[in-house]
Design an enzyme around this catalytic site. Structure first.
Site, PDB file in Angstrom:
ATOM      1  N   GLU A   5       0.781  -1.362   0.016  1.00  0.00           N
ATOM      2  CA  GLU A   5       0.025  -0.030  -0.092  1.00  0.00           C
ATOM      3  C   GLU A   5       0.845   1.387   0.139  1.00  0.00           C
ATOM      4  OE1 GLU A   5      -3.629   1.677   2.650  1.00  0.00           O
ATOM      5  OE2 GLU A   5      -3.377  -0.502   2.403  1.00  0.00           O
ATOM      6  N   ASP A 101      -2.651  -3.288   3.149  1.00  0.00           N
ATOM      7  CA  ASP A 101      -3.155  -3.596   4.583  1.00  0.00           C
ATOM      8  C   ASP A 101      -4.104  -4.664   4.708  1.00  0.00           C
ATOM      9  OD1 ASP A 101      -1.336  -1.639   5.558  1.00  0.00           O
ATOM     10  OD2 ASP A 101      -2.840  -0.057   5.985  1.00  0.00           O
ATOM     11  N   TYR A 304      -0.653  -4.566  14.271  1.00  0.00           N
ATOM     12  CA  TYR A 304      -1.646  -3.689  13.257  1.00  0.00           C
ATOM     13  C   TYR A 304      -2.847  -2.955  14.148  1.00  0.00           C
ATOM     14  CZ  TYR A 304      -4.752  -2.759   9.293  1.00  0.00           C
ATOM     15  OH  TYR A 304      -5.471  -2.236   8.284  1.00  0.00           O
TER      16      TYR A 304
END
Length: 775
Positions: A5, A101, A304
């Protein structure tokens, strides 16, 4: 071929996979090519990309619903160049690996690029990781799954994108065309509008709150305060009557009950809970916390962050002891309180059923060096929350003592901490009120009695508190439902407003569009925000519950448990209904009653509340201070609390220029000018010629330094069109107004122009012409 990303993640993956060679726009080596996007390189087309007739904003073109939706590339040079690199590499690859992601938006970024490059037929697999450490990346590449496993996630992301486009595009055009007089752009959205409505409603409750006196009956026995169990009194006479009945009687203890309470450590952080906590502790905005957490994630220090889970998977139990041993280097005293050989790992913390796409936020095995202040505070909070999770519960002894005097019941409660447990790691805030006070009680025995000191105390009810970032995030998480219970709050997450990844951006968007404003830690609606909500006739567009239902269905689509075509059909039906409702209600709608919030309707002599039969007394007379209040002026007063223009006001045989106003109590007033050149209003902007202040006068918007010779002025009437304060402010701050309609030539012909400000002079730029005319 691997797509990430952003460039930093591409570097991390290249390092983990020993891909050494750096090329123009990608890495290459060891059998891989690794390239990156810059977020959304490909998105949905604009209306005029489908149909040139949709370029012109017109009510006749609504609703705008593309069938099917199509994609377009982002237009900036860096995006175009990188998309060309991705296209060449995709088309020349044997297999494509999605490493964006691991969430809904990351999936959408990849799939849109895959579609744009015409590579949907190629073999594709998905990397799904919760940490960017080398070990986590290598382990993730050993567990790649076919992208078809994530088809539900893509369908949900696609539905979210197209639903937001349909609702936002049509609602924005509808309300701007119907209510955007003076060039005002009213921007609405599927999620942002219900969030704004929550804040506006809270602010209205505060403004319209009327404090009420109340009286409480208390007594003091053995230096301990007891409270009457019957609650508050609305009349002092009632309280005093009961006081007189018990004055001469002794106080007798009728019961003593003690019980031990366990307060378990809080669950681990998801993103929303982290944002709420950092707002309460340090006043961080949601965006600041997210940015700090994202930076820590990219530095491989935490897992995350864009997660809505507060538990860990059962497979992570073996990792806890070595992780806590590593954290002991930075949090020695906190970890020393744990027996690392006997950690309790129950299903409250380790629960596979409560882990969604990602587990809760925890530190990685990588300890930080020197961090920026915000990042250090976020990392410490995440680490301390994990350590606290393994501490024993806080044990408290709660004692309730009941007594009576003259047959009247009283009660007091005392709380004593026996073992602070996990709370020893944190500074516990002071109790908010006396009835929640932690206190030791004397030893009371049932049946004992003695003298006491009864009394009546007076208090006032208090209004609701304005939203803080933390409390608004909590309301967004639970779709507008107030909830203190942790388990119930977890259950409500399925129907939240937005997602953990988008809530900060929603708040910032509302602030950027001047619908909300920050005042220290509080979030307040602006005049524009309140005005917009008052314009919306369809309550569903403002409904947190309906938006929460949509989010719930999107999550079901992710799990392949709801038909995406059915969801989109519901969105289209909602949009059509929204247009029909607004068209039907507009002609008779003036605004909401300032006293009770219901619709205001027109009567013979004024504009009154539609609930007048139920007793609401609000009325705005059609003649106020000698000024005839027409329909448009009534709308301005009810929706914006003042008229856009000044009028000749008659008060006590005096005539002067003033704007009409309406206060929160529904009373009409006026905002008087001190003179024709100096109104009692705030400056619109700085003067572009001399740096003074541009203020509104009776005939124009001119510089406050006119006595010093500054000639800057924007006249209130140009070519038979009234220039409102909003237009003038936009002209002064942006240099142009955008195309405005309603001008008339000397021959009476209508025309449209864009007003521009050039060297302090207003110029008309006609549509389709490069030249302009000074006014």
């Amino acid at each position: 071929m691997i797509l990430t990303e952003k460039p930093s993640v591409a570097r991390d993956i290249a390092q983990a996979l020993a891909v050494r060679s750096r090329k123009d726009g990608y890495f290459e080596g060891n059998g891989y090519q690794i390239t990156w996007a810059f977020g959304h390189l490909v998105g949905l087309k604009e209306p005029d990309d489908y149909n040139q007739a949709w370029k012109r904003w017109s009510l006749q073109t609504l609703p705008i619903i593309p069938e099917p939706f199509a994609l377009k590339a982002r237009g900036d040079d860096s995006a175009i160049k990188q998309l060309a690199v991705i296209t060449r590499l995709f088309q020349g690859s044997d297999e494509i690996i999605c490493a964006t992601d691991a969430g809904r938006e990351g999936e959408l970024i990849f799939r849109y690029i895959l579609t744009w490059t015409d590579c949907v037929h190629k073999p594709a697999r998905r990397l799904w990781i919760s940490s960017l450490t080398d070990e986590a990346i290598r382990q993730g590449f050993q567990q790649l799954q076919d992208c078809r496993v994530y088809e539900g996630l893509y369908r949900a992301a696609k539905c979210r994108s197209e639903a937001d486009w349909i609702v936002g595009m049509n609602a924005t055009r509808l309300y701007t065309l119907k209510f955007g007089q003076g060039g005002t752009l009213w921007t609405l959205g599927r999620v942002q509008t219900p969030v704004l409505a929550l804040v506006v409603q809270r602010d209205r409750e505060i403004v319209h709150f009327i404090p009420k006196d109340f009286w409480e009956l208390i007594t003091v026995y053995r230096e301990t305060r007891f409270q009457y169990t019957g609650g508050r009194f609305e009349r002092s006479d009632d309280a005093e009557a009961l006081l007189n009945r018990i004055k001469t009687d002794d106080f007798r203890i009728t019961g003593v009950k003690g019980k031990q309470e366990q307060i378990w450590p809080p669950l681990l952080y998801d993103l929303t809970d982290l944002q709420k906590d950092m707002s309460l502790r340090y006043g961080f905005t949601a965006e600041k916390t997210l940015n700090a957490a994202q930076a820590l994630y990219e530095k491989k220090l935490i897992t995350y962050p864009r997660t809505d889970s507060r538990c860990l998977g059962s497979d992570m139990k073996p990792l806890m002891k070595p992780l806590l041993e590593r954290l002991a280097r930075r949090f020695a005293e906190a970890v020393a309180g744990l027996d690392l050989e006997r950690l309790v790992m129950g299903d409250r913390l380790f629960n596979d059923d409560k882990v969604s796409d990602h587990h809760a936020i925890i530190p990685t095995m990588t300890l930080p060096g020197l961090l920026a202040d915000e990042e250090a505070k976020v990392f410490d909070a995440v680490a301390q929350r994990l350590i606290a999770a393994f501490y024993p519960p806080c044990l408290k002894e709660v004692t309730s003592v009941h007594g009576q005097a003259g047959g009247t019941e009283f009660k007091t409660t005392g709380t004593v901490v026996i073992d602070p447990g996990w709370q020893a790691l944190f500074k516990i805030p002071e109790p908010a009120s006396e009835d929640k006070e932690q206190k030791h009680l004397p030893r009371f025995v049932p049946g004992e009695s003695g003298p006491h000191q009864p009394a009546v105390t007076q208090g006032k009810t208090t209004p609701p508190k304005p939203f803080t970032e933390a409390s608004l995030l909590g309301m967004m998480e639970s779709a507008g439902k107030t909830c203190d219970d942790e388990e119930l709050r977890e259950a409500l997450k399925e129907k939240g407003l937005g997602t953990p990844a988008t809530r900060a951006a929603i708040i910032e968007t509302l602030i950027r569009r001047n619908y909300l404003q920050r005042q220290k830690k509080t979030l307040l609606s602006t005049e524009a925000g309140r005005h917009l909500i008052s314009l919306i006739a369809d309550e569903r567009l403002k409904s947190a519950a309906m938006t929460g239902e949509w989010e719930s269905k999107l999550k079901k689509i992710e799990r392949n448990a709801y038909d995406p075509d059915q969801f989109m059909a519901e969105i289209v039906a909602f949009t059509r209904k929204m247009l029909e409702t607004q068209h039907r209600i507009d002609d008779s709608r003036f605004g909401d009653c300032p006293l009770c919030g219901h619709a205001v309707i027109e009567g013979r002599q004024g504009y009154g509340c539609s609930r007048w039969k139920e007793g609401c007394r609000f009325v705005l007379w059609k003649q106020v201070f000698g000024v005839e209040v027409n329909h448009e002026m009534a709308r301005q007063l009810l929706q914006n609390f003042q008229t856009d223009s000044a009028y000749s006001v008659h008060v006590d045989d005096e005539i002067f220029q003033a704007r009409l106003t309406l206060n929160p109590q529904g009373q009409a007033g006026y905002l008087r000018y001190q003179s024709q050149s100096s109104p009692v209003t705030a400056a619109l902007a700085d003067c572009p010629l001399c740096g003074g202040k541009i203020v509104e006068t009776a005939k124009g918007y001119s510089c406050s330094e006119w006595r010093s010779g500054c000639k800057m002025v924007i006249w209130k009437t140009l070519a038979h069109k009234e220039i409102t304060p909003a237009m003038a402010k936009k002209l002064l701050t942006h240099g142009e107004t955008g195309v405005l309609t309603g001008f008339k030539s000397g021959q009476g012909k209508d025309f449209s122009v864009n007003l521009k400000l050039v060297n302090g002079q207003v110029r008309m730029e006609f549509a389709g012409r490069s030249g302009s005319r000074t006014k």
